[in-house]
Scaffold this active site. Structure first.
Site, PDB file in Angstrom:
ATOM      1  N   THR A 162      -4.704  13.348   5.501  1.00 34.44           N
ATOM      2  CA  THR A 162      -3.287  13.509   5.851  1.00 34.44           C
ATOM      3  C   THR A 162      -3.082  14.813   6.632  1.00 34.44           C
ATOM      4  OG1 THR A 162      -2.745  12.310   3.840  1.00 34.44           O
ATOM      5  CG2 THR A 162      -0.930  13.404   4.962  1.00 34.44           C
ATOM      6  N   LYS A 213       5.319   1.763  -3.144  1.00 36.22           N
ATOM      7  CA  LYS A 213       5.205   3.128  -3.692  1.00 36.22           C
ATOM      8  C   LYS A 213       5.446   3.045  -5.186  1.00 36.22           C
ATOM      9  CE  LYS A 213       4.629   7.456  -2.373  1.00 36.22           C
ATOM     10  NZ  LYS A 213       3.852   8.024  -1.261  1.00 36.22           N
ATOM     11  N   GLY A 248      -2.880   8.229  -4.225  1.00 35.64           N
ATOM     12  CA  GLY A 248      -2.264   9.443  -4.756  1.00 35.64           C
ATOM     13  C   GLY A 248      -1.012   9.841  -3.983  1.00 35.64           C
ATOM     14  N   ASP A 249      -0.306  10.801  -4.509  1.00 37.35           N
ATOM     15  CA  ASP A 249       0.839  11.450  -3.845  1.00 37.35           C
ATOM     16  C   ASP A 249       1.056  12.733  -4.653  1.00 37.35           C
ATOM     17  OD1 ASP A 249       3.164  10.893  -1.762  1.00 37.35           O
ATOM     18  OD2 ASP A 249       4.189  11.642  -3.532  1.00 37.35           O
ATOM     19  N   LYS A 288       0.864  -1.183   0.000  1.00 36.75           N
ATOM     20  CA  LYS A 288       0.000   0.000   0.000  1.00 36.75           C
ATOM     21  C   LYS A 288       0.892   1.222   0.000  1.00 36.75           C
ATOM     22  CE  LYS A 288      -4.001   2.035   0.442  1.00 36.75           C
ATOM     23  NZ  LYS A 288      -3.675   2.690  -0.850  1.00 36.75           N
TER      24      LYS A 288
HETATM   25  P1  NDP Z   1       0.359  17.790  -4.051  1.00 39.31           P
HETATM   26  O1  NDP Z   1       0.847  17.484  -5.408  1.00 39.31           O
HETATM   27  O2  NDP Z   1      -1.094  17.913  -3.800  1.00 39.31           O
HETATM   28  O3  NDP Z   1       1.048  19.125  -3.500  1.00 39.31           O
HETATM   29  C1  NDP Z   1       2.426  19.250  -3.421  1.00 39.31           C
HETATM   30  C2  NDP Z   1       2.751  20.664  -3.002  1.00 39.31           C
HETATM   31  O4  NDP Z   1       4.155  20.764  -2.749  1.00 39.31           O
HETATM   32  C3  NDP Z   1       2.438  21.672  -4.084  1.00 39.31           C
HETATM   33  O5  NDP Z   1       2.133  22.907  -3.491  1.00 39.31           O
HETATM   34  C4  NDP Z   1       3.762  21.736  -4.857  1.00 39.31           C
HETATM   35  O6  NDP Z   1       3.935  22.962  -5.566  1.00 39.31           O
HETATM   36  C5  NDP Z   1       4.756  21.645  -3.717  1.00 39.31           C
HETATM   37  N1  NDP Z   1       6.010  21.032  -4.200  1.00 39.31           N
HETATM   38  C6  NDP Z   1       6.153  19.860  -4.863  1.00 39.31           C
HETATM   39  N2  NDP Z   1       7.435  19.637  -5.175  1.00 39.31           N
HETATM   40  C7  NDP Z   1       8.119  20.691  -4.704  1.00 39.31           C
HETATM   41  C8  NDP Z   1       9.466  21.056  -4.713  1.00 39.31           C
HETATM   42  N3  NDP Z   1      10.396  20.275  -5.285  1.00 39.31           N
HETATM   43  N4  NDP Z   1       9.803  22.220  -4.096  1.00 39.31           N
HETATM   44  C9  NDP Z   1       8.866  22.998  -3.510  1.00 39.31           C
HETATM   45  N5  NDP Z   1       7.557  22.706  -3.480  1.00 39.31           N
HETATM   46  C10 NDP Z   1       7.194  21.577  -4.067  1.00 39.31           C
HETATM   47  O7  NDP Z   1       1.014  16.650  -3.098  1.00 39.31           O
HETATM   48  P2  NDP Z   1       0.569  16.204  -1.653  1.00 39.31           P
HETATM   49  O8  NDP Z   1       0.055  17.355  -0.873  1.00 39.31           O
HETATM   50  O9  NDP Z   1      -0.268  14.992  -1.797  1.00 39.31           O
HETATM   51  O10 NDP Z   1       1.966  15.712  -1.053  1.00 39.31           O
HETATM   52  C11 NDP Z   1       2.860  16.592  -0.370  1.00 39.31           C
HETATM   53  C12 NDP Z   1       3.830  15.759   0.464  1.00 39.31           C
HETATM   54  O11 NDP Z   1       3.073  14.970   1.415  1.00 39.31           O
HETATM   55  C13 NDP Z   1       4.689  14.760  -0.307  1.00 39.31           C
HETATM   56  O12 NDP Z   1       5.929  14.633   0.342  1.00 39.31           O
HETATM   57  C14 NDP Z   1       3.907  13.456  -0.158  1.00 39.31           C
HETATM   58  O13 NDP Z   1       4.740  12.326  -0.303  1.00 39.31           O
HETATM   59  C15 NDP Z   1       3.416  13.607   1.275  1.00 39.31           C
HETATM   60  N6  NDP Z   1       2.274  12.782   1.636  1.00 39.31           N
HETATM   61  C16 NDP Z   1       1.080  12.886   0.969  1.00 39.31           C
HETATM   62  C17 NDP Z   1       0.007  12.136   1.376  1.00 39.31           C
HETATM   63  C18 NDP Z   1      -1.329  12.294   0.770  1.00 39.31           C
HETATM   64  O14 NDP Z   1      -2.298  11.711   1.306  1.00 39.31           O
HETATM   65  N7  NDP Z   1      -1.508  13.067  -0.281  1.00 39.31           N
HETATM   66  C19 NDP Z   1       0.123  11.135   2.455  1.00 39.31           C
HETATM   67  C20 NDP Z   1       1.397  11.166   3.142  1.00 39.31           C
HETATM   68  C21 NDP Z   1       2.423  11.943   2.707  1.00 39.31           C
HETATM   69  P3  NDP Z   1       3.647  22.972  -7.147  1.00 39.31           P
HETATM   70  O15 NDP Z   1       2.171  22.914  -7.290  1.00 39.31           O
HETATM   71  O16 NDP Z   1       4.248  24.240  -7.586  1.00 39.31           O
HETATM   72  O17 NDP Z   1       4.331  21.761  -7.720  1.00 39.31           O
END
Ligand code: NDP
Length: 448
Positions: free
Chosen positions: A212, A129, A168-169, A93
């Site tokens: 999350t 993943k 998703g991620d 998962k």
């Molecule tokens: P989203 O794609 O919804 O959002 C990601 C956010 O982070 C956007 O604002 C994006 O900006 C920014 N971002 C991405 N890459 C970079 C970078 N290299 N430098 C600066 N900003 C960046 O993703 P999530 O919110 O789902 O995920 C965010 C984090 O949380 C990740 O690390 C993910 O692995 C983790 N996570 C997510 C879960 C989930 O349920 N969604 C569960 C557990 C962990 P922009 O739009 O400009 O790219």
């Protein structure tokens, strides 16, 4: 940091030699092995049985070509990955990440972390993943659909409701999950809970979208309460403006905090009056625009180009919710100097080892990702339960279960840290508590 234990030192060297050019994976493995030193001193059977050596090697890595046709008729080729890391306690998962920075090392690091995170939830899910170096940003809906269909045309043969359940991620939200699920259903003729994060009209769970970010705040609230602190009246900085960041902002605000800054990969906004989340939701969830647009609606706020500067804003609590290694030693030093009292990791591994060390040394409360952001995958597992039952719980029922799971994870990680002589160190506590359940299952199976 070097290991005191000779076996761990050699295992780490072997991981580096066998996985060259994958620094994120090395970083994630090192952190876990460091935490486990006192555990294997007390339980050498985890070494002699081969469990530790097996744990750092994925059970299976699937790597494939993803060809698709763009709107101009040109063929594009991306690379797809699924790392099925560990199935000792349940089907693999873990999410799918679509971002140009994706390569095998990123997926391995995330898959490895997922093993312990999933174990911490107390639910029967293994670690995996996947993802692709495809960038959904700037693509039309039709292009994203064609990419997702091509991706699933290969992935479908490797996953299943009792085998491997992606979610998703970064870069994979409701739109992408819809296209992926539609293609899975079309190829297999099966309507099963093979993906989570689905839309509510086709098997999704209420509160999965919020899980999350909400879960992060439930966890941090427990950690703060143990130190006599709370969100109420606190100034909060949140990096990112995606799924995790938005719902962390919503919950922290409902707990009485004032969120003063958010970001995207171009820059950050500072609104001393408190971020207007409705504007962020419209810009990011509906219009898919850049965060700089916020200041056109709220001219009293400031926009700064470049995202690193967000950590120079004085705050009481920082919730990094964007991506890995976004808080380095310099950012950590700025947070500490400005009086930050607590850091809760919403993103996966957003703090470098140097930053984590600085927080711990300065007495900043630190909630590590694999415990603090486990609410997303926990609620995905609740979505799987509802799909199996052909039933749907209310928002309040799911949210209550999420809350209880996050409080349980906090207590479990705290207790494990204390038991092994590292009271208050939630990094070690989360790694140990997550490890023990998986390792005991692996011991029971023998060499497999
Ligand atoms: P989203 O794609 O919804 O959002 C990601 C956010 O982070 C956007 O604002 C994006 O900006 C920014 N971002 C991405 N890459 C970079 C970078 N290299 N430098 C600066 N900003 C960046 O993703 P999530 O919110 O789902 O995920 C965010 C984090 O949380 C990740 O690390 C993910 O692995 C983790 N996570 C997510 C879960 C989930 O349920 N969604 C569960 C557990 C962990 P922009 O739009 O400009 O790219």
């Amino acid at each position: 940091m070097a290991f005191n234990n000779q076996y761990l030192e050699e295992l780490m060297e072997k991981v580096i030699a066998r996985n060259p050019g994958e620094p994120e994976f090395h970083q994630a493995v090192r952190e876990v092995l460091e935490s486990l030193e006192p555990v294997i001193d007390a339980h050498p059977e985890y070494v002699t049985s081969g469990v530790l050596a097996e744990l750092v090697e994925p059970e299976r890595i699937i790597k494939f070509r993803v060809p698709w046709v763009d709107d101009s008729g040109k063929v594009q080729v991306n690379r797809g990955f699924r790392v099925q890391f560990n199935s000792a306690i349940g089907p693999y998962k873990g999410g799918l990440r679509f971002h140009p920075s994706v390569y095998e090392g990123i997926i391995k690091f995330l898959g490895f972390e997922q093993i312990f995170k999933n174990s911490l939830t107390g639910l029967p899910i293994g670690g995996g993943k996947g993802g692709s170096d495809f960038d959904p940003k700037g693509k039309s809906d039709a292009e994203v659909m064609r990419f997702c269909q091509s991706f699933m045309t290969e992935l479908y043969r490797h996953i299943g409701a009792d085998v491997d359940v992606p979610a998703g991620d970064i870069g994979v939200g409701g739109r992408e999950i819809g296209y992926l699920f539609g293609q899975y259903k079309r190829i297999t003729k099966e309507y099963t809970g093979v993906l989570t994060g689905k839309g509510l009209s086709y098997g999704g769970s209420l509160a999965r979208r919020e899980a999350t970010g909400y879960g992060l705040c439930y966890f941090v609230r427990e950690m703060l309460a143990d130190a006599g602190l709370s969100f109420d009246g606190a100034r909060v900085v949140i990096s990112g403006s995606g799924n995790v960041a938005i719902y962390a902002c919503e919950k922290a605000t409902s707990f009485g905090a004032r969120v003063v800054a958010m970001s995207d990969s171009n820059g950050y906004i500072y609104d001393k009056n408190g971020i207007d989340l409705d504007t962020i939701k419209r810009l990011k969830e509906v219009e898919r625009k850049r965060i700089r647009e916020y200041v056109t609606v709220h001219p009293e706020a400031e926009y700064h180009e470049g995202c690193a500067g967000i950590y120079t804003i004085p705050c009481d609590i920082a919730l990094p919710c964007a991506t890995q290694n976004e808080i380095n030693a310099e950012a950590a030093a700025a947070l500490i100097a400005n009086g930050c009292r607590a850091v809760g990791e919403g993103a996966n591994m957003p703090s470098t080892p140097e930053a984590v060390h600085a927080f711990q040394k300065a007495g900043v409360l630190f909630a590590p990702a694999k415990a603090a952001n486990a609410g997303g995958v926990a609620t995905s597992a609740l979505e799987m339960s509802q799909n199996s039952m052909r039933y749907a719980w209310t928002f309040e029922e799911v949210d209550q279960k999420l809350h209880d799971i996050m409080v349980g994870i906090y207590r479990n990680a705290s207790a494990a840290a204390e038991k092994y002589g590292m009271k208050g160190n939630l990094v070690a506590g989360a790694n140990i508590a997550g490890f023990l359940k998986v390792a005991d299952a692996m011991l029971a199976y023998g060499v497999v």
